[in-house]
Design a protein around this motif. Sequence first.
Motif, PDB file in Angstrom:
ATOM      1  N   LYS A   1       0.838  -1.204   0.000  1.00 47.10           N
ATOM      2  CA  LYS A   1       0.000   0.000   0.000  1.00 47.10           C
ATOM      3  C   LYS A   1       0.867   1.245   0.000  1.00 47.10           C
ATOM      4  CE  LYS A   1      -3.741   2.601   0.698  1.00 47.10           C
ATOM      5  NZ  LYS A   1      -3.114   3.906   1.004  1.00 47.10           N
ATOM      6  N   LEU A   2       1.915   1.251   0.827  1.00 47.29           N
ATOM      7  CA  LEU A   2       2.819   2.399   0.853  1.00 47.29           C
ATOM      8  C   LEU A   2       3.512   2.551  -0.493  1.00 47.29           C
ATOM      9  CD1 LEU A   2       4.264   4.701   2.308  1.00 47.29           C
ATOM     10  CD2 LEU A   2       5.947   3.044   3.131  1.00 47.29           C
ATOM     11  N   ALA A   3       3.915   1.446  -1.085  1.00 52.96           N
ATOM     12  CA  ALA A   3       4.570   1.498  -2.394  1.00 52.96           C
ATOM     13  C   ALA A   3       3.639   2.121  -3.431  1.00 52.96           C
ATOM     14  CB  ALA A   3       4.980   0.092  -2.823  1.00 52.96           C
ATOM     15  N   ALA A   4       2.373   1.757  -3.374  1.00 55.40           N
ATOM     16  CA  ALA A   4       1.399   2.331  -4.309  1.00 55.40           C
ATOM     17  C   ALA A   4       1.254   3.837  -4.090  1.00 55.40           C
ATOM     18  CB  ALA A   4       0.047   1.638  -4.147  1.00 55.40           C
ATOM     19  N   ASP A   5       1.234   4.249  -2.825  1.00 48.56           N
ATOM     20  CA  ASP A   5       1.125   5.678  -2.498  1.00 48.56           C
ATOM     21  C   ASP A   5       2.348   6.444  -2.991  1.00 48.56           C
ATOM     22  OD1 ASP A   5      -1.296   5.153  -1.296  1.00 48.56           O
ATOM     23  OD2 ASP A   5      -0.502   5.153   0.755  1.00 48.56           O
ATOM     24  N   ILE A   6       3.529   5.853  -2.791  1.00 46.51           N
ATOM     25  CA  ILE A   6       4.770   6.495  -3.234  1.00 46.51           C
ATOM     26  C   ILE A   6       4.768   6.644  -4.757  1.00 46.51           C
ATOM     27  CG2 ILE A   6       7.267   6.137  -3.495  1.00 46.51           C
ATOM     28  CD1 ILE A   6       7.257   4.907  -0.674  1.00 46.51           C
ATOM     29  N   ALA A   7       4.395   5.585  -5.460  1.00 48.87           N
ATOM     30  CA  ALA A   7       4.370   5.635  -6.921  1.00 48.87           C
ATOM     31  C   ALA A   7       3.418   6.716  -7.424  1.00 48.87           C
ATOM     32  CB  ALA A   7       3.983   4.267  -7.482  1.00 48.87           C
ATOM     33  N   THR A   8       2.262   6.808  -6.786  1.00 47.13           N
ATOM     34  CA  THR A   8       1.265   7.793  -7.215  1.00 47.13           C
ATOM     35  C   THR A   8       1.705   9.223  -6.920  1.00 47.13           C
ATOM     36  OG1 THR A   8      -0.553   6.217  -6.888  1.00 47.13           O
ATOM     37  CG2 THR A   8      -1.119   8.557  -6.919  1.00 47.13           C
ATOM     38  N   SER A   9       2.117   9.459  -5.673  1.00 46.97           N
ATOM     39  CA  SER A   9       2.462  10.828  -5.272  1.00 46.97           C
ATOM     40  C   SER A   9       3.725  11.335  -5.966  1.00 46.97           C
ATOM     41  CB  SER A   9       2.632  10.909  -3.754  1.00 46.97           C
ATOM     42  OG  SER A   9       3.703  10.084  -3.317  1.00 46.97           O
ATOM     43  N   GLN A  10       4.722  10.464  -6.083  1.00 48.97           N
ATOM     44  CA  GLN A  10       5.976  10.930  -6.671  1.00 48.97           C
ATOM     45  C   GLN A  10       5.901  11.041  -8.193  1.00 48.97           C
ATOM     46  OE1 GLN A  10       9.695   9.693  -5.086  1.00 48.97           O
ATOM     47  NE2 GLN A  10       8.911   9.381  -3.023  1.00 48.97           N
ATOM     48  N   THR A  11       5.049  10.250  -8.809  1.00 47.66           N
ATOM     49  CA  THR A  11       4.823  10.425 -10.248  1.00 47.66           C
ATOM     50  C   THR A  11       4.187  11.792 -10.512  1.00 47.66           C
ATOM     51  OG1 THR A  11       4.580   8.049 -10.660  1.00 47.66           O
ATOM     52  CG2 THR A  11       3.582   9.543 -12.266  1.00 47.66           C
ATOM     53  N   ALA A  12       3.258  12.182  -9.655  1.00 53.47           N
ATOM     54  CA  ALA A  12       2.624  13.503  -9.785  1.00 53.47           C
ATOM     55  C   ALA A  12       3.644  14.614  -9.545  1.00 53.47           C
ATOM     56  CB  ALA A  12       1.468  13.625  -8.807  1.00 53.47           C
ATOM     57  N   GLU A  13       4.521  14.429  -8.564  1.00 54.43           N
ATOM     58  CA  GLU A  13       5.544  15.441  -8.273  1.00 54.43           C
ATOM     59  C   GLU A  13       6.581  15.539  -9.389  1.00 54.43           C
ATOM     60  OE1 GLU A  13       5.354  15.365  -3.373  1.00 54.43           O
ATOM     61  OE2 GLU A  13       7.020  14.368  -4.396  1.00 54.43           O
ATOM     62  N   ILE A  14       6.853  14.432 -10.066  1.00 54.11           N
ATOM     63  CA  ILE A  14       7.773  14.479 -11.209  1.00 54.11           C
ATOM     64  C   ILE A  14       7.207  15.393 -12.295  1.00 54.11           C
ATOM     65  CG2 ILE A  14       8.676  13.115 -13.148  1.00 54.11           C
ATOM     66  CD1 ILE A  14       8.965  10.761 -11.146  1.00 54.11           C
ATOM     67  N   ALA A  15       5.929  15.244 -12.577  1.00 48.48           N
ATOM     68  CA  ALA A  15       5.284  16.098 -13.581  1.00 48.48           C
ATOM     69  C   ALA A  15       5.305  17.554 -13.135  1.00 48.48           C
ATOM     70  CB  ALA A  15       3.843  15.631 -13.813  1.00 48.48           C
ATOM     71  N   GLU A  16       5.065  17.783 -11.855  1.00 43.80           N
ATOM     72  CA  GLU A  16       5.090  19.139 -11.306  1.00 43.80           C
ATOM     73  C   GLU A  16       6.483  19.753 -11.436  1.00 43.80           C
ATOM     74  OE1 GLU A  16       4.263  21.410  -6.999  1.00 43.80           O
ATOM     75  OE2 GLU A  16       3.983  19.239  -7.197  1.00 43.80           O
ATOM     76  N   MET A  17       7.512  18.973 -11.104  1.00 47.19           N
ATOM     77  CA  MET A  17       8.883  19.498 -11.167  1.00 47.19           C
ATOM     78  C   MET A  17       9.342  19.759 -12.599  1.00 47.19           C
ATOM     79  SD  MET A  17      10.957  17.516  -8.107  1.00 47.19           S
ATOM     80  CE  MET A  17      10.424  15.837  -8.509  1.00 47.19           C
ATOM     81  N   LYS A  18       8.917  18.923 -13.520  1.00 44.72           N
ATOM     82  CA  LYS A  18       9.270  19.146 -14.922  1.00 44.72           C
ATOM     83  C   LYS A  18       8.664  20.459 -15.436  1.00 44.72           C
ATOM     84  CE  LYS A  18      10.094  14.370 -16.392  1.00 44.72           C
ATOM     85  NZ  LYS A  18       9.642  13.237 -17.252  1.00 44.72           N
ATOM     86  N   ALA A  19       7.431  20.723 -14.995  1.00 40.23           N
ATOM     87  CA  ALA A  19       6.789  21.974 -15.389  1.00 40.23           C
ATOM     88  C   ALA A  19       7.498  23.173 -14.768  1.00 40.23           C
ATOM     89  CB  ALA A  19       5.323  21.957 -14.966  1.00 40.23           C
ATOM     90  N   MET A  20       7.904  23.058 -13.513  1.00 36.44           N
ATOM     91  CA  MET A  20       8.633  24.127 -12.835  1.00 36.44           C
ATOM     92  C   MET A  20       9.986  24.362 -13.485  1.00 36.44           C
ATOM     93  SD  MET A  20       7.676  22.930  -8.936  1.00 36.44           S
ATOM     94  CE  MET A  20       8.917  23.945  -8.159  1.00 36.44           C
ATOM     95  N   LEU A  21      10.658  23.278 -13.842  1.00 37.75           N
ATOM     96  CA  LEU A  21      11.995  23.393 -14.441  1.00 37.75           C
ATOM     97  C   LEU A  21      11.911  24.083 -15.804  1.00 37.75           C
ATOM     98  CD1 LEU A  21      14.977  22.645 -14.053  1.00 37.75           C
ATOM     99  CD2 LEU A  21      14.505  20.445 -15.160  1.00 37.75           C
ATOM    100  N   ALA A  22      10.827  23.823 -16.530  1.00 38.95           N
ATOM    101  CA  ALA A  22      10.676  24.421 -17.866  1.00 38.95           C
ATOM    102  C   ALA A  22      10.493  25.933 -17.772  1.00 38.95           C
ATOM    103  CB  ALA A  22       9.478  23.800 -18.566  1.00 38.95           C
ATOM    104  N   LYS A  23      10.063  26.456 -16.627  1.00 36.43           N
ATOM    105  CA  LYS A  23       9.850  27.903 -16.452  1.00 36.43           C
ATOM    106  C   LYS A  23      11.097  28.644 -15.997  1.00 36.43           C
ATOM    107  CE  LYS A  23       4.938  27.327 -15.284  1.00 36.43           C
ATOM    108  NZ  LYS A  23       3.896  27.521 -14.243  1.00 36.43           N
ATOM    109  N   LEU A  24      12.115  27.919 -15.559  1.00 31.59           N
ATOM    110  CA  LEU A  24      13.317  28.580 -15.029  1.00 31.59           C
ATOM    111  C   LEU A  24      14.310  28.915 -16.146  1.00 31.59           C
ATOM    112  CD1 LEU A  24      13.944  26.439 -11.817  1.00 31.59           C
ATOM    113  CD2 LEU A  24      12.937  28.729 -11.978  1.00 31.59           C
TER     114      LEU A  24
END
Length: 213
Positions: A190-213
């Motif tokens: 269950k924790l592994a599933a939560d990590i995969a979900t949350s960190q996949t979303a954060e990867i997309a967020e960070m890629k968008a942030m990086l593209a603005k810098l």
Amino acid sequence: MKAITDPRARRVRVAAAGGALALALFTAACGGHDSGNGNSADHNMGGQPSASAPRTGATFNGTDVKFATDMIPHHQQAVDMAKLAETKAATPAVKDLAARISKAQGPEIATMSGWLKAWGEPVPSAGAMDHGMDHSMPGMMSQQEMQQLAAASGTAFDKMFLTMMIKHHEGAVEMARTEQEKGADPAAKKLAADIATSQTAEIAEMKAMLAKL
């Protein structure tokens, strides 16, 4: 003569019938005993655990142990990186992301440490956390990379932080998916599933942030 022989004949018939009845009762008793043994054996085989049955409660396997053992230092490195962002990041969004990473992964370290203790497995100590592990786990930063991040500041730090954390998160997602596929412990999966979900979303967020810098 009939009056004399008939009673005897009746007695003979009664005696014979009594013998047959006794034999029938004896046979039934023996048959019932055998049937009872068969039922008892069936009950023991089907309803009672045998002495060689696996222990109940052993819900984890080697994959679960490796997941927790590796993810603890992996998370700890992410927390260390996030702490650097508190004073070195220039972008509020980067600072906010770093704070969320620390808030989420700190308690998860404690949870996984508790599992290892319950499983009778060694818990990685804070002193054992070596940033020089390099490629021992997916996405881990080397000691040199951590030093470079610590030496950076401002926008340069933000770019480096996001680039490194994307790689770090991708490694965590890979580890989490292995646990989901091969682990046995429900809480760990269950924790592994939560990590995969949350960190996949954060990867997309960070890629968008990086593209603005």
